[in-house]
Design a protein around this motif. Structure first.
Motif, PDB file in Angstrom:
ATOM      1  N   PHE A 156      21.791  47.191  50.632  1.00 41.05           N
ATOM      2  CA  PHE A 156      20.252  47.460  50.449  1.00 41.05           C
ATOM      3  C   PHE A 156      19.887  49.047  50.785  1.00 41.05           C
ATOM      4  CE2 PHE A 156      18.880  42.748  51.008  1.00 41.05           C
ATOM      5  CZ  PHE A 156      18.765  42.578  49.268  1.00 41.05           C
ATOM      6  N   GLY A 157      21.027  50.053  50.738  1.00 42.39           N
ATOM      7  CA  GLY A 157      20.335  50.749  51.607  1.00 42.39           C
ATOM      8  C   GLY A 157      19.552  52.137  50.394  1.00 42.39           C
ATOM      9  N   THR A 158      19.784  51.967  49.679  1.00 44.66           N
ATOM     10  CA  THR A 158      19.226  52.933  48.602  1.00 44.66           C
ATOM     11  C   THR A 158      17.773  53.942  48.937  1.00 44.66           C
ATOM     12  OG1 THR A 158      19.574  51.932  46.375  1.00 44.66           O
ATOM     13  CG2 THR A 158      18.151  53.568  46.224  1.00 44.66           C
ATOM     14  N   ARG A 159      16.643  52.596  49.574  1.00 48.66           N
ATOM     15  CA  ARG A 159      15.262  53.561  49.545  1.00 48.66           C
ATOM     16  C   ARG A 159      15.864  54.611  51.379  1.00 48.66           C
ATOM     17  NH1 ARG A 159      11.784  48.684  51.171  1.00 48.66           N
ATOM     18  NH2 ARG A 159      13.295  48.510  48.684  1.00 48.66           N
ATOM     19  N   ARG A 160      16.405  53.895  51.815  1.00 41.98           N
ATOM     20  CA  ARG A 160      16.854  54.753  53.497  1.00 41.98           C
ATOM     21  C   ARG A 160      18.362  55.570  53.230  1.00 41.98           C
ATOM     22  NH1 ARG A 160      14.488  52.120  57.433  1.00 41.98           N
ATOM     23  NH2 ARG A 160      12.023  50.968  56.449  1.00 41.98           N
ATOM     24  N   ARG A 161      18.786  56.050  52.551  1.00 41.28           N
ATOM     25  CA  ARG A 161      20.398  56.624  52.304  1.00 41.28           C
ATOM     26  C   ARG A 161      20.319  57.958  52.598  1.00 41.28           C
ATOM     27  NH1 ARG A 161      20.213  56.447  45.446  1.00 41.28           N
ATOM     28  NH2 ARG A 161      19.236  58.830  44.949  1.00 41.28           N
ATOM     29  N   TRP A 178      22.076  44.985  53.869  1.00 40.09           N
ATOM     30  CA  TRP A 178      22.755  45.959  54.978  1.00 40.09           C
ATOM     31  C   TRP A 178      22.472  46.846  54.038  1.00 40.09           C
ATOM     32  CZ3 TRP A 178      28.822  47.652  56.496  1.00 40.09           C
ATOM     33  CH2 TRP A 178      28.065  48.069  57.639  1.00 40.09           C
ATOM     34  N   GLY A 179      21.343  48.089  55.002  1.00 39.75           N
ATOM     35  CA  GLY A 179      20.561  49.048  54.601  1.00 39.75           C
ATOM     36  C   GLY A 179      21.130  49.989  54.831  1.00 39.75           C
ATOM     37  N   THR A 180      19.927  50.473  56.036  1.00 38.66           N
ATOM     38  CA  THR A 180      19.706  51.807  56.997  1.00 38.66           C
ATOM     39  C   THR A 180      21.025  52.332  57.812  1.00 38.66           C
ATOM     40  OG1 THR A 180      17.762  51.759  57.440  1.00 38.66           O
ATOM     41  CG2 THR A 180      18.146  53.558  58.448  1.00 38.66           C
TER      42      THR A 180
END
Lengths: 434, 434
Positions: free
Chosen positions: B194-199, B362-364
């Motif tokens: 889920f990490g696109t926005r915080r990549r 899983w994002g940032t």
């Protein structure tokens, strides 16, 4: 846009071989210094070198394909010193000295090529011998070791995915940089790369050398690898090795001559070289014996390179000897190069700081430490203790006693004779790490 | 031989810009699902989105050059969905469903472009607004966040040496792989990117996704990034976001309508989508209030994505609610996606194992965890809490209460009104990590 360079891809398809050794300068600097001495004073001596795998549990011939090994050795035999390399050897200064290599020696070097080899497989191990004039066979030591070590690494990496390789090298880089950061804590450190013979591969050694250059600044004093020294404008580091006293000892005609052999070699050396090249290797037949019988002028030398006793113990012994001979150790140099890693470097540095000048030759644990880096958890990249030693000179067996019996080489009878002549004082078996 | 591809080098010289967003598919899948709903049912609604930097200590406009930010935003505005991308959206199946996107919607998408933006610098921060039809402005959320985050990373990396960069990425790779090995301990894990926005950057996100694919096998269920899903044949993951209830609530004409807004949105959603897309986000105005007032049919939905309460607490609350409504939690799904990292994933997994189906977004901490990786020890790569939220709809202020007051957005007056309508039960301030 994905850009593929078609010409390079096509060129890659056609590789018959990815050569491991691509230059005769891809060797240790001490080989060239010793070679000039051998060429000038021992042109008629024959010497046989042999590959010795002290890590018996690793059956090299079951890991490395013999035909691949032959192909790499044959490729190395096809190499010549290039014009650029000879010009650099002639024009560069080494240890602050211009014209270290004489024009007649360099003229001979221009036609040099590695001599033939004998290779067979016996009981899962390679028997690899180099037989011929000492001034030719001596030059096989480093390329032979580099080739066998890198072929083993390639075998361990074969079949791994592109991604696994990526993680493996990322971990190895992160690991080495942790070591660099540890060493940054030692402000007066003087450290050089001694890792050619045990390296994972040439490109990896080059990365390691770049890491030290970047991370340690002036604390990184140079590399033993002549090609890397040339290409990266680094100091070439190295003096002499056990083969000099071993050959001299093998040629000694009686026990009295044998006892004098280590000093005869140093006498030849000081006639050829001076200054910081006056570094004695004391442990070929035991450091205690060497110091006990050394002539007074040995105490005038710049320093020692203890290479098989535990570093602090060896250093204390040598410092006591200098003091007993009225010399100030603070003007002397100790070079530690036996299986060092960051912890032993830091401990030795802290122990002797202010009492003696020190430098460290960092080998296997610099250029071949992939322990814990393989995502598959395999152990094929664990370094092994592989050496290439002189085993006979003019048909007479060569012996090394070492301070560590685990590093001794030679036939049992000859080892017994040497022990009678030199004694067994202060020798102690320690596991040979790498 | 050093081979330099001259054409590529020359091409590189001429770069005016290294674009951060190169495709309109480089966004989160939920944006497309929501967009289709907005386009079909809320075509006339206007919505304003704004960038909100919750990490006040990082003064973005002092780190990122405004002209560079404009150049990247302008570049994104030049993008269109390519023919290949539209064909893939039409022909691929999502969540097991073929033809998820209707032909008339895709025909409209073919002409889509990102609308204008308003950018100014106020007191060291950017004021970045996107004002216009909701079906246009909604699409700015992800590219705007990706652009600002990557520009910040580029600023932190500017001026670093080639070697420092090499070590930095080696460490980051080694670090991520440690996390992968931790997650390998969880046999029934279902995890998505889920990490696109915080990549950190697009190429780094791609590497992270490849790492999960390689290391987690079937435990890695897909990525929210539509472009990466297409290019790597992964499942596109995502359902809906807070903007749906937030806009519905903003448009509510009185308090009674406001109280019903969250369910009205879900009702629209269930008319458009089914199956595993029936995932409710319960926390826009507080999970306790949402569950307290939810109509019975919400308990028929597949699951919930608690996104601001501590995961175990939130999960227990929802499980108790399902049980109170006679549903078996073992047939239900909880998706945890709020600031997760390996430790909280493992703790949550172990806590609920066997009691409910789970998956993790899983994002940032997947795509932007460079903590401790910079050899220079700088902190410019520490992730920040940056969001792009709807702030008004048809001129009426939008509000998010969240389970965590630290994540609330809206004017103080409106927040007070929402708290009157929904109550403040079980909301608790927790520091927003990332």
């Amino acid at each position: 846009m994905v850009y593929t360079d078609i010409a390079t891809r096509t060129w890659d398809h056609g590789w018959r071989l990815d050569p491991i050794v691509r230059s005769l300068l891809d060797t240790d600097f001490y080989k060239l210094l010793m070679l000039q001495l051998i060429w000038r004073r021992h042109r008629e001596t024959h010497a046989t070198f042999a590959l010795i795998n002290r890590t018996h549990g690793v059956r090299l011939a079951e890991v490395i394909d013999e035909a691949e090994l032959r192909a790499q050795l044959d490729h190395a035999r096809g190499l010549r010193f290039s014009k650029k390399e000879l010009i650099w050897l002639a024009g560069n200064s080494f240890y602050g000295e211009a014209r270290m290599f004489a024009p007649d020696f360099l003229a001979w070097l221009a036609d040099f090529r590695l001599p033939e080899y004998e290779l067979r497989t016996v009981d899962g191990q390679f028997e690899l011998h180099f037989d011929g004039p000492w001034m030719c066979t001596t030059m096989w030591e480093i390329p032979a070791l580099a080739i066998v070590n890198e072929l083993r690494a390639r075998a361990a990496l074969r079949g791994k995915g592109r991604f696994t390789l990526d993680v493996l090298y990322a971990r190895a880089k992160a690991k080495l940089w942790e070591k660099v950061e540890q060493l940054q804590q030692l402000p007066e450190l003087a450290l050089s790369d001694f890792g050619t013979r045990r390296r994972h591969g040439f490109l990896w050694q080059r990365w390691c050398v770049e890491a030290l250059k970047e991370g340690l600044g002036k604390r990184f004093i140079g590399t033993s690898n002549v090609l890397l020294a040339m290409d990266h404008d680094l100091e070439a580091i190295g003096t002499n090795a056990h083969e000099l006293p071993m050959v001299a000892a093998a040629l000694a005609t009686d026990d009295a001559a044998l006892a004098q052999a280590p000093y005869q070699v140093l006498d030849e050396w000081r006639q050829a070289y001076g200054g910081n090249l006056l570094i004695a290797l004391p442990d070929a037949f035991g450091t205690a014996a060497f110091l006990r019988d050394a002539p007074e002028w040995v105490a005038d030398w710049t320093g020692f390179r203890p290479d098989s006793a535990p570093p602090i113990e060896a250093g204390e012994r040598i410092i006591a000897w200098w003091q007993a001979h009225g010399r100030d150790p603070r003007e002397k140099l100790l070079i530690f190069s036996d299986g060092m890693d960051t912890d032993s470097i830091a401990a030795t540095y802290r122990h002797f700081q202010g009492r003696v000048r020190m430098s460290f030759g960092w080998g296997t644990n610099l250029t071949n430490d992939f322990r814990g880096c393989d995502p598959d958890g395999a152990t094929g990249l664990e370094p092994i203790s592989l050496v290439c030693k002189v085993v006979s000179a003019d048909g007479r067996p060569a012996v090394k006693l070492s301070d560590n019996p685990a590093k001794a080489t030679g036939t049992p009878e000859e080892i017994a004779r040497y022990l009678r002549v030199f004694g067994d004082e202060a020798r102690a078996a320690v596991p040979v790490a790498v």
